[in-house]
Design a protein around this motif. Structure first.
Motif, PDB file in Angstrom:
ATOM      1  N   LEU A  93     -55.789  94.735  41.354  1.00  0.00           N
ATOM      2  CA  LEU A  93     -55.073  95.405  42.446  1.00  0.00           C
ATOM      3  C   LEU A  93     -54.248  94.411  43.243  1.00  0.00           C
ATOM      4  CD1 LEU A  93     -54.475  97.935  44.135  1.00  0.00           C
ATOM      5  CD2 LEU A  93     -56.562  97.455  45.436  1.00  0.00           C
ATOM      6  N   GLY A  94     -54.801  93.241  43.535  1.00  0.00           N
ATOM      7  CA  GLY A  94     -54.057  92.221  44.277  1.00  0.00           C
ATOM      8  C   GLY A  94     -52.830  91.752  43.523  1.00  0.00           C
ATOM      9  N   ASP A 180     -35.001  84.607  54.869  1.00  0.00           N
ATOM     10  CA  ASP A 180     -34.891  85.247  53.556  1.00  0.00           C
ATOM     11  C   ASP A 180     -36.052  86.221  53.400  1.00  0.00           C
ATOM     12  OD1 ASP A 180     -34.893  85.985  50.887  1.00  0.00           O
ATOM     13  OD2 ASP A 180     -34.379  83.991  50.141  1.00  0.00           O
ATOM     14  N   LYS A 181     -35.776  87.518  53.561  1.00  0.00           N
ATOM     15  CA  LYS A 181     -36.847  88.521  53.526  1.00  0.00           C
ATOM     16  C   LYS A 181     -37.520  88.582  52.161  1.00  0.00           C
ATOM     17  CE  LYS A 181     -34.386  91.411  56.870  1.00  0.00           C
ATOM     18  NZ  LYS A 181     -33.655  92.689  57.035  1.00  0.00           N
ATOM     19  N   ALA A 182     -36.755  88.418  51.098  1.00  0.00           N
ATOM     20  CA  ALA A 182     -37.312  88.500  49.749  1.00  0.00           C
ATOM     21  C   ALA A 182     -38.336  87.389  49.520  1.00  0.00           C
ATOM     22  CB  ALA A 182     -36.203  88.420  48.705  1.00  0.00           C
ATOM     23  N   ALA A 183     -37.979  86.152  49.900  1.00  0.00           N
ATOM     24  CA  ALA A 183     -38.916  85.038  49.752  1.00  0.00           C
ATOM     25  C   ALA A 183     -40.117  85.206  50.674  1.00  0.00           C
ATOM     26  CB  ALA A 183     -38.211  83.716  50.046  1.00  0.00           C
ATOM     27  N   THR A 190     -48.708  87.413  48.573  1.00  0.00           N
ATOM     28  CA  THR A 190     -49.630  86.530  47.848  1.00  0.00           C
ATOM     29  C   THR A 190     -50.910  86.325  48.647  1.00  0.00           C
ATOM     30  OG1 THR A 190     -47.803  85.376  46.744  1.00  0.00           O
ATOM     31  CG2 THR A 190     -49.930  84.250  46.823  1.00  0.00           C
ATOM     32  N   TRP A 191     -50.744  86.024  49.925  1.00  0.00           N
ATOM     33  CA  TRP A 191     -51.919  85.813  50.781  1.00  0.00           C
ATOM     34  C   TRP A 191     -52.713  87.103  50.958  1.00  0.00           C
ATOM     35  CZ3 TRP A 191     -54.324  81.572  51.861  1.00  0.00           C
ATOM     36  CH2 TRP A 191     -53.631  80.356  51.813  1.00  0.00           C
ATOM     37  N   LEU A 192     -52.038  88.225  51.101  1.00  0.00           N
ATOM     38  CA  LEU A 192     -52.740  89.502  51.245  1.00  0.00           C
ATOM     39  C   LEU A 192     -53.535  89.833  49.990  1.00  0.00           C
ATOM     40  CD1 LEU A 192     -50.246  91.856  53.140  1.00  0.00           C
ATOM     41  CD2 LEU A 192     -51.984  90.311  54.041  1.00  0.00           C
ATOM     42  N   ALA A 193     -52.979  89.501  48.818  1.00  0.00           N
ATOM     43  CA  ALA A 193     -53.677  89.754  47.558  1.00  0.00           C
ATOM     44  C   ALA A 193     -54.987  88.962  47.490  1.00  0.00           C
ATOM     45  CB  ALA A 193     -52.776  89.397  46.376  1.00  0.00           C
TER      46      ALA A 193
END
Length: 482
Positions: A93-94, A180-183, A190-193
């Motif tokens: 899921l992450g 840069d919103k995409a970056a 990544t951290w939330l995962a």
């Protein structure tokens, strides 16, 4: 039916609640930013974003959820029926959440295909994780009072996830991505995962399934479905769940457009200045220099804080008056404050914030009760049919959640496009036409109020009131003891 109404420790309630905190780091991101991510970061046309969220969401709702529910009810393992699903989907899921909010450099057609595929995988894994997680609340204990308590713990955790996503996520995205919103969103996801995966593992290791069907209660899928469609409270709750999540997705996804295109920037800057100055003075510069993203975050913060306060009243009110009546009153009063946004001019920032916090408080009172009521519907089914099928009942509710989320998110992208919204693909710094402001205002006021009011009407026909709750709990406890 093995085991009984059990008192649950605070440790287990907290452990269980972390699973919803993890899931809502994903879910709240979908509600708040999916349409915005597709149109303003990933570069899809609003019409294509609307089509993807609606079509994939409907497939997930009507395809993935019933399948997972049927499989989960028939899962046999040393860990129980539902806990293994939480364990084995935690890491995938992450990863899926990270991929869905990534921005690979494809041509436009490739972007559309990538978005559709990654969103489909994300919704499949979300169903495989969150549906058994939700069903777990129906088998941790048979005590309805304890269920009310578990739901309160659970939804305080949900509010923390919502608070982070709606208050801090956009400023953090801008900060870590250096504009840069995409970056930025890839770093944040990544951290939330990682954090979400750890929390789901804690849920697995700290919970226990106590309400276990006996051999005599085994049934086939055909019998489960037959019971389901004869279950009037289930049909009502399916409809209510769909309507509630249409509203949540619609207004949640529209607020970012509302602040960017409707709210007056000077009035907003003047209103939030004392708050941001205070945070800066104590070294907590969360909101950066962007006035609208700071205002958006603080607006959400006020609503969520009051929602958490509202949740603390939920259990006592539900114990006294019954879940149905409290939930119905909560929805109705909170809807009045949604409707108020129709009457505020762009400069009335203080009234916008006041309405948001009052809406949050009254909606918070009913927030934990939806899933507790669905667990009661599973008890009602067992009470009437002498068979228990917890996961398939919860899977049907997840259909309502997914369909509501899909319709609400699709409506945000579709309505804003009908009012002339220009996506990032057409020009990063394009000035939006004046009509967009009117569309954004309707998306946070009149349009989301309609499903909430319809849900209130349906709840009047929901038969599991306080008296029936007590009767069901008593009769089932007597059967289980025998």
């Amino acid at each position: 039916m093995k085991n009984i109404s059990s008192k649950i420790s605070v440790f287990e309630k907290v452990g269980y609640s972390l699973g919803d905190l993890a899931a809502n780091l994903v879910f709240q991101t979908l509600v708040t930013y999916l349409a915005y991510f597709y149109t303003d970061i990933y570069g899809l046309k609003a019409e294509d974003a609307s089509l993807i969220t609606l079509s994939v969401g409907l497939v997930a709702g009507f395809g993935f959820n019933p399948l997972i529910g049927a499989l989960a009810d028939r899962t046999l393992s040393k860990w129980g029926k539902f806990r293994p699903w939480i364990l084995f989907t935690a890491i995938p899921l992450g990863i899926a959440a990270l991929l869905a909010f990534s921005t690979p450099d494809f041509d436009y057609k490739g972007k559309v295909i990538y978005a559709a595929i990654t969103y489909s995988i994300l919704l499949l894994l979300y169903a495989a994780n969150n549906l058994p997680y939700s069903a777990l609340s129906g088998v941790i204990t048979g005590d309805m009072g304890e269920r009310n308590s578990i739901s309160s713990y659970r939804f305080v955790a949900v509010m923390f996830a919502q608070f982070f996503v709606q208050v801090f996520m956009l400023p953090i995205i801008l900060s870590v991505g250096n504009g840069d919103k995409a970056a930025g969103i890839e770093v944040v996801m990544t951290w939330l995962a990682v954090i979400g995966t750890l929390m789901l593992l804690i849920t697995f290791f700290t919970t226990k399934e106590r309400v276990v069907p006996t051999e005599a209660q085994k049934s086939d899928l055909k019998s489960d479905l037959k019971d389901l469609f004869k279950n009037k409270p289930w049909l009502i709750m399916l409809s209510v769940t769909t309507l509630v999540f249409i509203t949540l997705a619609m207004k949640g996804g529209a607020y970012v457009y509302y602040f960017n295109n409707y709210v007056d920037e000077k009035a907003l800057a003047s209103f939030i200045a004392p708050i941001t100055v205070f945070f800066n003075s104590i070294g907590m510069n969360f909101f950066g220099e962007d006035v609208k993203s700071a205002g958006f975050g603080l607006f959400n913060a006020g609503g969520i804080i009051m929602m958490i306060i509202g949740i603390t009243f939920s259990k006592n009110l539900a114990d006294k008056y019954g879940k149905r009546d409290v939930f119905m009153a909560s929805l109705f009063v909170s809807t009045l404050f949604i409707l108020m946004f129709m009457f505020y001019p762009p400069e009335s920032v203080s009234m916008m914030f006041l309405s948001q916090i009052l809406h949050g408080f009254f909606y918070g009172i009913g927030t934990p009760l939806l899933w507790a009521m669905i667990a009661d519907v599973a008890d009602y089914s067992e009470w009437k049919n002498k068979r228990r099928a917890t996961a398939i009942i919860f899977s049907a509710m997840m259909v309502g959640l997914k369909v509501g989320l899909s319709i609400g998110s699709a409506l945000v992208a579709w309505v804003i496009s009908q009012y002339g919204y220009i996506s990032i693909e057409s020009g990063v710094h394009m000035t939006q036409p004046e009509s967009v402001a009117e569309g954004a205002k309707l998306l946070v006021s009149v349009f989301p109020a309609i499903p909430f009011l319809l849900a209130c009407g349906l709840l009047a026909f929901y038969s599991i009131n306080k008296k029936m709750e007590v009767q069901i709990e008593h009769d089932l406890a007597e059967r289980r003891n025998k």
